[in-house]
Design a protein around this motif. Structure first.
Motif, PDB file in Angstrom:
ATOM      1  N   PHE A 148       0.822  -1.205   0.000  1.00 59.78           N
ATOM      2  CA  PHE A 148       0.000   0.000   0.000  1.00 59.78           C
ATOM      3  C   PHE A 148       0.858   1.256   0.000  1.00 59.78           C
ATOM      4  O   PHE A 148       0.605   2.192  -0.752  1.00 59.78           O
ATOM      5  CB  PHE A 148      -0.916  -0.001   1.231  1.00 59.78           C
ATOM      6  CG  PHE A 148      -1.666   1.287   1.401  1.00 59.78           C
ATOM      7  CD1 PHE A 148      -2.762   1.585   0.608  1.00 59.78           C
ATOM      8  CD2 PHE A 148      -1.257   2.225   2.344  1.00 59.78           C
ATOM      9  CE1 PHE A 148      -3.447   2.778   0.752  1.00 59.78           C
ATOM     10  CE2 PHE A 148      -1.930   3.427   2.500  1.00 59.78           C
ATOM     11  CZ  PHE A 148      -3.028   3.704   1.699  1.00 59.78           C
ATOM     12  N   THR A 149       1.885   1.293   0.866  1.00 62.91           N
ATOM     13  CA  THR A 149       2.706   2.501   0.970  1.00 62.91           C
ATOM     14  C   THR A 149       3.458   2.771  -0.324  1.00 62.91           C
ATOM     15  O   THR A 149       3.540   3.912  -0.787  1.00 62.91           O
ATOM     16  CB  THR A 149       3.697   2.389   2.136  1.00 62.91           C
ATOM     17  OG1 THR A 149       4.447   1.185   1.996  1.00 62.91           O
ATOM     18  CG2 THR A 149       2.962   2.376   3.456  1.00 62.91           C
ATOM     19  N   TYR A 150       4.014   1.710  -0.922  1.00 61.81           N
ATOM     20  CA  TYR A 150       4.737   1.896  -2.184  1.00 61.81           C
ATOM     21  C   TYR A 150       3.786   2.390  -3.267  1.00 61.81           C
ATOM     22  O   TYR A 150       4.091   3.327  -4.003  1.00 61.81           O
ATOM     23  CB  TYR A 150       5.401   0.593  -2.621  1.00 61.81           C
ATOM     24  CG  TYR A 150       6.173   0.723  -3.914  1.00 61.81           C
ATOM     25  CD1 TYR A 150       7.500   1.134  -3.916  1.00 61.81           C
ATOM     26  CD2 TYR A 150       5.566   0.462  -5.143  1.00 61.81           C
ATOM     27  CE1 TYR A 150       8.208   1.272  -5.094  1.00 61.81           C
ATOM     28  CE2 TYR A 150       6.262   0.602  -6.320  1.00 61.81           C
ATOM     29  CZ  TYR A 150       7.589   0.994  -6.294  1.00 61.81           C
ATOM     30  OH  TYR A 150       8.275   1.141  -7.472  1.00 61.81           O
ATOM     31  N   ALA A 179      -0.185   8.758   7.041  1.00 55.81           N
ATOM     32  CA  ALA A 179      -0.346   8.984   8.480  1.00 55.81           C
ATOM     33  C   ALA A 179      -1.803   8.836   8.895  1.00 55.81           C
ATOM     34  O   ALA A 179      -2.110   8.242   9.941  1.00 55.81           O
ATOM     35  CB  ALA A 179       0.168  10.382   8.840  1.00 55.81           C
ATOM     36  N   PHE A 180      -2.714   9.350   8.073  1.00 58.63           N
ATOM     37  CA  PHE A 180      -4.146   9.236   8.376  1.00 58.63           C
ATOM     38  C   PHE A 180      -4.568   7.773   8.421  1.00 58.63           C
ATOM     39  O   PHE A 180      -5.293   7.347   9.329  1.00 58.63           O
ATOM     40  CB  PHE A 180      -4.958   9.989   7.329  1.00 58.63           C
ATOM     41  CG  PHE A 180      -6.447   9.836   7.512  1.00 58.63           C
ATOM     42  CD1 PHE A 180      -7.120  10.568   8.469  1.00 58.63           C
ATOM     43  CD2 PHE A 180      -7.165   8.942   6.717  1.00 58.63           C
ATOM     44  CE1 PHE A 180      -8.491  10.424   8.639  1.00 58.63           C
ATOM     45  CE2 PHE A 180      -8.524   8.780   6.883  1.00 58.63           C
ATOM     46  CZ  PHE A 180      -9.196   9.527   7.850  1.00 58.63           C
ATOM     47  N   VAL A 181      -4.112   6.990   7.454  1.00 57.55           N
ATOM     48  CA  VAL A 181      -4.471   5.568   7.414  1.00 57.55           C
ATOM     49  C   VAL A 181      -3.945   4.849   8.648  1.00 57.55           C
ATOM     50  O   VAL A 181      -4.646   4.060   9.293  1.00 57.55           O
ATOM     51  CB  VAL A 181      -3.920   4.922   6.127  1.00 57.55           C
ATOM     52  CG1 VAL A 181      -4.075   3.401   6.183  1.00 57.55           C
ATOM     53  CG2 VAL A 181      -4.655   5.464   4.909  1.00 57.55           C
ATOM     54  N   TRP A 182      -2.689   5.132   9.006  1.00 56.28           N
ATOM     55  CA  TRP A 182      -2.081   4.429  10.138  1.00 56.28           C
ATOM     56  C   TRP A 182      -2.685   4.862  11.471  1.00 56.28           C
ATOM     57  O   TRP A 182      -2.712   4.086  12.421  1.00 56.28           O
ATOM     58  CB  TRP A 182      -0.574   4.669  10.131  1.00 56.28           C
ATOM     59  CG  TRP A 182       0.130   3.808   9.136  1.00 56.28           C
ATOM     60  CD1 TRP A 182      -0.436   3.053   8.159  1.00 56.28           C
ATOM     61  CD2 TRP A 182       1.538   3.606   9.033  1.00 56.28           C
ATOM     62  NE1 TRP A 182       0.516   2.412   7.432  1.00 56.28           N
ATOM     63  CE2 TRP A 182       1.749   2.732   7.956  1.00 56.28           C
ATOM     64  CE3 TRP A 182       2.636   4.099   9.714  1.00 56.28           C
ATOM     65  CZ2 TRP A 182       3.011   2.331   7.559  1.00 56.28           C
ATOM     66  CZ3 TRP A 182       3.900   3.690   9.322  1.00 56.28           C
ATOM     67  CH2 TRP A 182       4.084   2.813   8.267  1.00 56.28           C
ATOM     68  N   THR A 185      -6.597   3.441  11.389  1.00 56.23           N
ATOM     69  CA  THR A 185      -6.795   1.984  11.394  1.00 56.23           C
ATOM     70  C   THR A 185      -6.972   1.414  12.802  1.00 56.23           C
ATOM     71  O   THR A 185      -7.954   0.689  13.056  1.00 56.23           O
ATOM     72  CB  THR A 185      -5.640   1.290  10.667  1.00 56.23           C
ATOM     73  OG1 THR A 185      -5.615   1.730   9.312  1.00 56.23           O
ATOM     74  CG2 THR A 185      -5.801  -0.220  10.713  1.00 56.23           C
ATOM     75  N   PRO A 186      -6.052   1.673  13.750  1.00 62.25           N
ATOM     76  CA  PRO A 186      -6.271   1.097  15.094  1.00 62.25           C
ATOM     77  C   PRO A 186      -7.520   1.626  15.790  1.00 62.25           C
ATOM     78  O   PRO A 186      -8.176   0.889  16.539  1.00 62.25           O
ATOM     79  CB  PRO A 186      -4.999   1.497  15.869  1.00 62.25           C
ATOM     80  CG  PRO A 186      -4.434   2.643  15.123  1.00 62.25           C
ATOM     81  CD  PRO A 186      -4.792   2.429  13.696  1.00 62.25           C
ATOM     82  N   ILE A 187      -7.863   2.898  15.559  1.00 59.53           N
ATOM     83  CA  ILE A 187      -9.077   3.450  16.180  1.00 59.53           C
ATOM     84  C   ILE A 187     -10.320   2.758  15.640  1.00 59.53           C
ATOM     85  O   ILE A 187     -11.236   2.396  16.394  1.00 59.53           O
ATOM     86  CB  ILE A 187      -9.144   4.969  15.929  1.00 59.53           C
ATOM     87  CG1 ILE A 187      -7.970   5.665  16.622  1.00 59.53           C
ATOM     88  CG2 ILE A 187     -10.465   5.539  16.420  1.00 59.53           C
ATOM     89  CD1 ILE A 187      -7.894   7.152  16.349  1.00 59.53           C
ATOM     90  N   ILE A 188     -10.347   2.537  14.328  1.00 57.71           N
ATOM     91  CA  ILE A 188     -11.495   1.853  13.722  1.00 57.71           C
ATOM     92  C   ILE A 188     -11.589   0.419  14.215  1.00 57.71           C
ATOM     93  O   ILE A 188     -12.681  -0.095  14.517  1.00 57.71           O
ATOM     94  CB  ILE A 188     -11.371   1.891  12.184  1.00 57.71           C
ATOM     95  CG1 ILE A 188     -11.522   3.340  11.689  1.00 57.71           C
ATOM     96  CG2 ILE A 188     -12.416   0.989  11.534  1.00 57.71           C
ATOM     97  CD1 ILE A 188     -11.250   3.508  10.219  1.00 57.71           C
ATOM     98  N   VAL A 215      -3.207   7.047  21.620  1.00 56.49           N
ATOM     99  CA  VAL A 215      -1.893   7.546  22.038  1.00 56.49           C
ATOM    100  C   VAL A 215      -0.765   6.988  21.176  1.00 56.49           C
ATOM    101  O   VAL A 215       0.118   7.726  20.725  1.00 56.49           O
ATOM    102  CB  VAL A 215      -1.641   7.207  23.524  1.00 56.49           C
ATOM    103  CG1 VAL A 215      -0.201   7.560  23.912  1.00 56.49           C
ATOM    104  CG2 VAL A 215      -2.630   7.950  24.401  1.00 56.49           C
ATOM    105  N   ILE A 216      -0.772   5.671  20.928  1.00 56.06           N
ATOM    106  CA  ILE A 216       0.332   5.033  20.209  1.00 56.06           C
ATOM    107  C   ILE A 216       0.532   5.613  18.806  1.00 56.06           C
ATOM    108  O   ILE A 216       1.655   5.941  18.427  1.00 56.06           O
ATOM    109  CB  ILE A 216       0.119   3.497  20.158  1.00 56.06           C
ATOM    110  CG1 ILE A 216       0.283   2.920  21.567  1.00 56.06           C
ATOM    111  CG2 ILE A 216       1.115   2.847  19.192  1.00 56.06           C
ATOM    112  CD1 ILE A 216       0.043   1.440  21.652  1.00 56.06           C
ATOM    113  N   PRO A 217      -0.530   5.761  18.002  1.00 55.73           N
ATOM    114  CA  PRO A 217      -0.304   6.330  16.668  1.00 55.73           C
ATOM    115  C   PRO A 217       0.297   7.734  16.702  1.00 55.73           C
ATOM    116  O   PRO A 217       1.175   8.061  15.902  1.00 55.73           O
ATOM    117  CB  PRO A 217      -1.703   6.347  16.055  1.00 55.73           C
ATOM    118  CG  PRO A 217      -2.442   5.291  16.776  1.00 55.73           C
ATOM    119  CD  PRO A 217      -1.924   5.332  18.164  1.00 55.73           C
TER     120      PRO A 217
END
Length: 353
Positions: A148-150, A179-182, A185-188, A215-217
């Motif tokens: 995805f990132t590439y 950054a938005f995706v990362w 993703t954990p919040i969702i 917090v982590i992201p």
């Protein structure tokens, strides 16, 4: 052309794998051999295939400038290297400068090499091989698949850049999107988990995980995103060009630069394989694969460098190198650092040769 310094003219000679001061005939021969090495069909459909036209344009530029100077002044361009050699031999500084008689520009047409703006497969395949060395198998790194990132940076940035360290304005869009995706993703995922588990009395744990997901992201995503982009630029910029060393000496020098510790290079590279093709006792080409085995705190990093070196002339070689690393590795910071240090050492060898 008139505004170039002696150091810049030396850089144009170095780009062609030549010693400053050689004749226009030798300049044209070196350019022809380099163009033959840079035929698009030699490279896999990846970064090298995209860099080849950029290198061809640079070779054309250097050829035009150097031959143009010879035709204007009937003398070699000024050279720092030749001036230094003249001082070492005890010659006067006047003997290494362009004769006064040739400082007036001529009005006649001066360039015998036409500058090409675009290069295509047809034009490149028309160049006949003069080196006697041909590759059956294509060389170069493959483009990462299913990343995805590439794919994100690739779609935004498009073609490659001549410099891996250049930060393009459009890259900000890719960095924000990644950054938005990362972050999202954990919040969702936590929200989905809370919906699924709300009837199992896990409210306290879900609140704890929800806090971590926020917090982590915020703490870790920014450096991850930056290194993803830096890694993308490094993967997308393998090197292809000339070095002013014979093939065997170029191979040994590259290996030494990677395996011997020096300023800016912590070494840690181990040669996996070194193969050389010989004919009549002369080395025509060679391939080196070195893996990064690490020093103290970064052992086990799955990083490799591939180098292909071929003969251009008795005193110069054509060199290609690229890095191999699993794109999906999470912590790319150390990999980027090691790739940069290895690239710095080989580039320094090319400039000092």
């Amino acid at each position: 052309m008139a505004g170039l310094t002696a150091r810049q003219y030396d850089a144009h000679y170095r780009r062609l794998g030549l010693t400053p001061g050689v004749s226009p005939v030798e300049i044209d021969e070196a350019a022809t051999k380099l163009k033959e090495k840079l035929r698009l069909e030699r490279f896999k459909s990846g970064p090298l295939k995209e860099i080849a036209p950029i290198r061809l344009a640079e070779i054309e530029e250097s050829t035009v400038l150097l031959i143009g100077y010879w035709q204007r002044y009937n003398a070699a361009p000024p050279s720092i290297q030749n001036q230094s050699r003249g001082v070492a031999l005890g010659l006067s500084s006047q003997s290494t400068q362009t004769p006064t008689a040739f400082k007036e520009e001529k009005t006649a047409p001066i360039l015998m090499v036409e500058e090409r703006v675009r290069f295509d497969d047809t034009a490149l395949s028309a160049i006949e091989s003069e080196t006697g060395v041909s590759l059956v198998e294509s060389i170069g790194p493959e483009q990462p698949k299913l990343s995805f990132t590439y794919s994100l940076f690739r779609a935004i940035e498009g073609g490659v850049s001549p410099t891996a360290d250049v930060f393009r304005p459009l890259s900000i869009v890719g960095l924000i999107a990644l950054a938005f995706v990362w972050v999202a993703t954990p919040i969702i995922l936590v929200k989905i988990l809370s919906i699924i588990c709300k009837d199992y009395g896990m409210d306290t744990w879900l609140e704890y995980f929800a806090l971590l997901a926020k917090v982590i992201p915020i703490c870790f995503v920014p450096p991850f995103v930056i290194y993803e982009y830096a890694f993308f630029r490094q993967l997308q910029f393998p090197f292809v060009g000339a070095v002013r060393l014979p093939v065997e000496q170029a191979i040994d020098s590259c290996v030494q630069r990677l395996t011997v510790e020096s300023i800016g290079n912590s070494a840690g590279w181990t040669v996996e394989s070194k193969e050389m093709e010989r004919s009549a006792g002369e080395v025509l080409s060679g391939e080196v694969v070195a893996s990064y085995t690490g020093t103290n705190n970064d052992k086990g990093l799955p990083l490799k460098i591939h180098m292909r070196i071929e003969k251009l002339s008795q005193a110069s070689s054509f060199i290609v190198y690229w890095f191999e690393l699993d794109w999906n590795i999470l912590f790319k910071g150390r990999a980027v650092s090691r790739m940069k240090s290895a690239r710095f050492e080989i580039d320094r060898l090319i400039k000092e040769s």
